[in-house]
Write an enzyme that holds these catalytic residues in place. Sequence first.
Site, mmCIF file in Angstrom:
data_model
loop_
_atom_site.group_PDB
_atom_site.id
_atom_site.type_symbol
_atom_site.label_atom_id
_atom_site.label_comp_id
_atom_site.label_asym_id
_atom_site.label_seq_id
_atom_site.Cartn_x
_atom_site.Cartn_y
_atom_site.Cartn_z
ATOM 1 N N PHE A 13 0.839 -1.214 0.000
ATOM 2 C CA PHE A 13 0.000 0.000 0.000
ATOM 3 C C PHE A 13 0.872 1.261 0.000
ATOM 4 O O PHE A 13 0.792 2.103 -0.899
ATOM 5 C CB PHE A 13 -0.892 -0.092 1.253
ATOM 6 C CG PHE A 13 -1.711 1.095 1.601
ATOM 7 C CD1 PHE A 13 -2.361 1.835 0.623
ATOM 8 C CD2 PHE A 13 -1.877 1.456 2.948
ATOM 9 C CE1 PHE A 13 -3.154 2.924 0.973
ATOM 10 C CE2 PHE A 13 -2.674 2.524 3.308
ATOM 11 C CZ PHE A 13 -3.306 3.271 2.322
ATOM 12 N N ILE A 14 1.740 1.363 1.000
ATOM 13 C CA ILE A 14 2.550 2.583 1.116
ATOM 14 C C ILE A 14 3.631 2.586 0.025
ATOM 15 O O ILE A 14 3.942 3.629 -0.549
ATOM 16 C CB ILE A 14 3.152 2.698 2.534
ATOM 17 C CG1 ILE A 14 2.004 2.854 3.549
ATOM 18 C CG2 ILE A 14 4.121 3.874 2.623
ATOM 19 C CD1 ILE A 14 2.429 2.856 5.001
ATOM 20 N N ASP A 61 11.795 -12.790 -0.845
ATOM 21 C CA ASP A 61 11.458 -12.730 0.581
ATOM 22 C C ASP A 61 12.620 -12.050 1.303
ATOM 23 O O ASP A 61 13.778 -12.470 1.126
ATOM 24 C CB ASP A 61 11.270 -14.177 1.078
ATOM 25 C CG ASP A 61 10.729 -14.225 2.492
ATOM 26 O OD1 ASP A 61 11.051 -13.335 3.297
ATOM 27 O OD2 ASP A 61 9.979 -15.171 2.788
ATOM 28 N N ALA A 84 8.810 -3.552 4.121
ATOM 29 C CA ALA A 84 8.306 -4.934 4.158
ATOM 30 C C ALA A 84 8.064 -5.358 5.602
ATOM 31 O O ALA A 84 8.942 -5.196 6.460
ATOM 32 C CB ALA A 84 9.309 -5.881 3.500
ATOM 33 N N TYR A 190 3.043 -7.233 17.267
ATOM 34 C CA TYR A 190 3.404 -6.389 16.116
ATOM 35 C C TYR A 190 4.164 -5.143 16.591
ATOM 36 O O TYR A 190 5.237 -4.823 16.077
ATOM 37 C CB TYR A 190 2.125 -5.993 15.358
ATOM 38 C CG TYR A 190 2.334 -4.871 14.371
ATOM 39 C CD1 TYR A 190 3.065 -5.078 13.205
ATOM 40 C CD2 TYR A 190 1.810 -3.595 14.604
ATOM 41 C CE1 TYR A 190 3.263 -4.048 12.293
ATOM 42 C CE2 TYR A 190 2.000 -2.571 13.698
ATOM 43 C CZ TYR A 190 2.729 -2.788 12.546
ATOM 44 O OH TYR A 190 2.934 -1.765 11.655
ATOM 45 N N LYS A 194 8.020 -3.907 15.774
ATOM 46 C CA LYS A 194 8.370 -2.622 15.144
ATOM 47 C C LYS A 194 9.397 -1.890 16.003
ATOM 48 O O LYS A 194 10.318 -1.265 15.490
ATOM 49 C CB LYS A 194 7.118 -1.742 14.946
ATOM 50 C CG LYS A 194 6.079 -2.276 13.985
ATOM 51 C CD LYS A 194 6.608 -2.624 12.615
ATOM 52 C CE LYS A 194 6.894 -1.432 11.733
ATOM 53 N NZ LYS A 194 7.329 -1.864 10.364
ATOM 54 N N ARG A 258 -8.410 7.241 17.073
ATOM 55 C CA ARG A 258 -7.279 7.041 16.165
ATOM 56 C C ARG A 258 -7.011 8.317 15.362
ATOM 57 O O ARG A 258 -7.899 9.146 15.173
ATOM 58 C CB ARG A 258 -7.567 5.892 15.175
ATOM 59 C CG ARG A 258 -7.601 4.507 15.803
ATOM 60 C CD ARG A 258 -6.238 4.039 16.273
ATOM 61 N NE ARG A 258 -6.305 2.690 16.838
ATOM 62 C CZ ARG A 258 -6.470 2.420 18.129
ATOM 63 N NH1 ARG A 258 -6.578 3.406 19.009
ATOM 64 N NH2 ARG A 258 -6.494 1.180 18.553
HETATM 65 N N1 LIG Z 1 -0.649 1.073 6.873
HETATM 66 C C1 LIG Z 1 -0.548 1.529 8.103
HETATM 67 O O1 LIG Z 1 -1.526 1.985 8.715
HETATM 68 C C2 LIG Z 1 0.795 1.532 8.794
HETATM 69 C C3 LIG Z 1 0.885 2.193 10.039
HETATM 70 C C4 LIG Z 1 2.099 2.177 10.699
HETATM 71 C C5 LIG Z 1 3.204 1.564 10.129
HETATM 72 N N2 LIG Z 1 3.081 0.929 8.929
HETATM 73 C C6 LIG Z 1 4.266 0.246 8.390
HETATM 74 O O2 LIG Z 1 4.450 0.618 7.041
HETATM 75 C C7 LIG Z 1 5.003 -0.473 6.314
HETATM 76 C C8 LIG Z 1 4.208 -0.724 5.043
HETATM 77 O O3 LIG Z 1 2.861 -0.995 5.403
HETATM 78 P P1 LIG Z 1 1.706 -1.115 4.318
HETATM 79 O O4 LIG Z 1 0.493 -0.519 4.933
HETATM 80 O O5 LIG Z 1 2.169 -0.639 3.010
HETATM 81 O O6 LIG Z 1 1.500 -2.696 4.329
HETATM 82 P P2 LIG Z 1 1.210 -3.698 3.107
HETATM 83 O O7 LIG Z 1 0.882 -4.998 3.736
HETATM 84 O O8 LIG Z 1 0.276 -3.116 2.134
HETATM 85 O O9 LIG Z 1 2.634 -3.790 2.405
HETATM 86 C C9 LIG Z 1 3.684 -4.567 2.915
HETATM 87 C C10 LIG Z 1 4.358 -5.236 1.725
HETATM 88 O O10 LIG Z 1 5.410 -6.045 2.237
HETATM 89 C C11 LIG Z 1 5.408 -7.260 1.528
HETATM 90 N N3 LIG Z 1 6.006 -8.290 2.374
HETATM 91 C C12 LIG Z 1 5.490 -8.863 3.495
HETATM 92 N N4 LIG Z 1 6.339 -9.789 3.968
HETATM 93 C C13 LIG Z 1 7.412 -9.795 3.141
HETATM 94 C C14 LIG Z 1 8.611 -10.536 3.095
HETATM 95 N N5 LIG Z 1 8.877 -11.490 3.996
HETATM 96 N N6 LIG Z 1 9.504 -10.289 2.106
HETATM 97 C C15 LIG Z 1 9.242 -9.344 1.163
HETATM 98 N N7 LIG Z 1 8.104 -8.606 1.148
HETATM 99 C C16 LIG Z 1 7.204 -8.843 2.124
HETATM 100 C C17 LIG Z 1 3.961 -7.553 1.212
HETATM 101 O O11 LIG Z 1 3.817 -8.425 0.085
HETATM 102 C C18 LIG Z 1 3.417 -6.152 0.934
HETATM 103 O O12 LIG Z 1 3.445 -5.851 -0.450
HETATM 104 C C19 LIG Z 1 5.053 -1.663 7.273
HETATM 105 O O13 LIG Z 1 6.369 -1.793 7.752
HETATM 106 C C20 LIG Z 1 4.121 -1.257 8.396
HETATM 107 O O14 LIG Z 1 4.535 -1.818 9.618
HETATM 108 C C21 LIG Z 1 1.900 0.900 8.243
#
Ligand SMILES: NC(=O)c1ccc[n+]([C@@H]2O[C@H](COP(=O)([O-])OP(=O)(O)OC[C@H]3O[C@@H](n4cnc5c(N)ncnc54)[C@H](O)[C@@H]3O)[C@@H](O)[C@H]2O)c1
Length: 361
Positions: A13-14, A61, A84, A190, A194, A258
Amino acid sequence: MNVDYLVTGGAGFIGCGLAAELMDRLPGAHIVAVDSLHPQIHPESTRPTSLPDPVDLRIMDICDGAAWRGLLRDVRPKTIIHLAAETGTGQSLDLPTRHTHVNVTGTAVMLEALDESGSLPDHILLASSRAVYGEGQWLDPADGCPFLPDQRTPDQQRRGEFDVVAPSGEIATPLMQDHRDTPSRPTSVYGATKLAQEHVLAAWCTARSIPLSVLRLQNVYGVGQSPHNSYTGIIGLFHRVAASGEPIEVYEDGQIGRDFIYIDDVARSVAAAVIDRPAHSRTIDIGTGRATTILEAARLIADLYKAPAPLITGAFRSGDIRWAVCSAEGLEKQLEVAPLIDFAEGNRRLSTWLRDIKIIG
Ligand SMILES: NC(=O)c1ccc[n+]([C@@H]2O[C@H](COP(=O)([O-])OP(=O)(O)OC[C@H]3O[C@@H](n4cnc5c(N)ncnc54)[C@H](O)[C@@H]3O)[C@@H](O)[C@H]2O)c1
């Protein structure tokens, strides 16, 4: 090959939002995305259409040391943006090994491979989370003193005792999460992973004289968030329920608070943090400063679809925190980015997108 940005989790997503923002601002930038296309997020295991074409996606991975070594023989990244992760807060209690393995060991595997490659980046950015704070700091209204509440227990939640109670016995007032004075006391596996990521990276980056940017993100929502992942993204879930004409079920007494920040504002923040390399390591809270209760969110989304009023169920999730909001000051002062998309507008955009991709009718 020299690469400007290596983005782990870059198909998420991000990652997709960030790549679009970087391509917009730096059209010639060379971006490599590393992603396993995790089936919980990418059920069809295909490259997301929202990942801009010029981004070079490598499917791998992050826990695979041999894959990292192969990649880094070919790719010398100037900046690494580490996204990731396993991100299910509730799920992490049931699958602690998986979350710890990917988030903590996966980070360490990346660092070891970087050392072996003999070519270190100039800057690493970690997308950390507000989950590292746990319940954060609250104020006792009786004496105006801040205090650190204990984690709410399942027994308390079962009895419907959802409020955080101050030492005086009065209902406490939440304070903004702020890395300068809010201790990190995660209440979920989780959140603990982090925080561990932050510590592992800080120790390694200091030893290698590489600036580290830790961005502690509040709740990110909006267009592009996987509509298939039932473990994250409560806002997307509320849209699907309301669009089906059902009442949205709201946990606890609806008063969980939130700080919802729209994806475009997060993408602009992360881009701003990596376009200019910082001289020193830093931690920045990324949020809007505005609190929305889960009941307010559910009402707004129900109204978008003319769905019945939300139902307050009293159900709860262990490890859920009561209130998480941070000031937008860090974002504005350190990154010169102001959040632009308010919650109502962000939800209108999300609703249009969910219809466009036929997740809702
Ligand atoms: N979305 C939120 O609200 C939020 C809030 C706080 C922090 N974050 C952090 O931001 C980051 C991105 O979050 P996001 O919302 O884009 O999540 P997301 O799940 O959409 O994206 C994470 C990506 O990582 C990939 N991934 C997972 N395990 C993997 C592995 N072992 N090897 C390679 N790729 C792998 C997934 O396929 C996915 O495309 C994360 O680290 C998350 O902890 C997100």
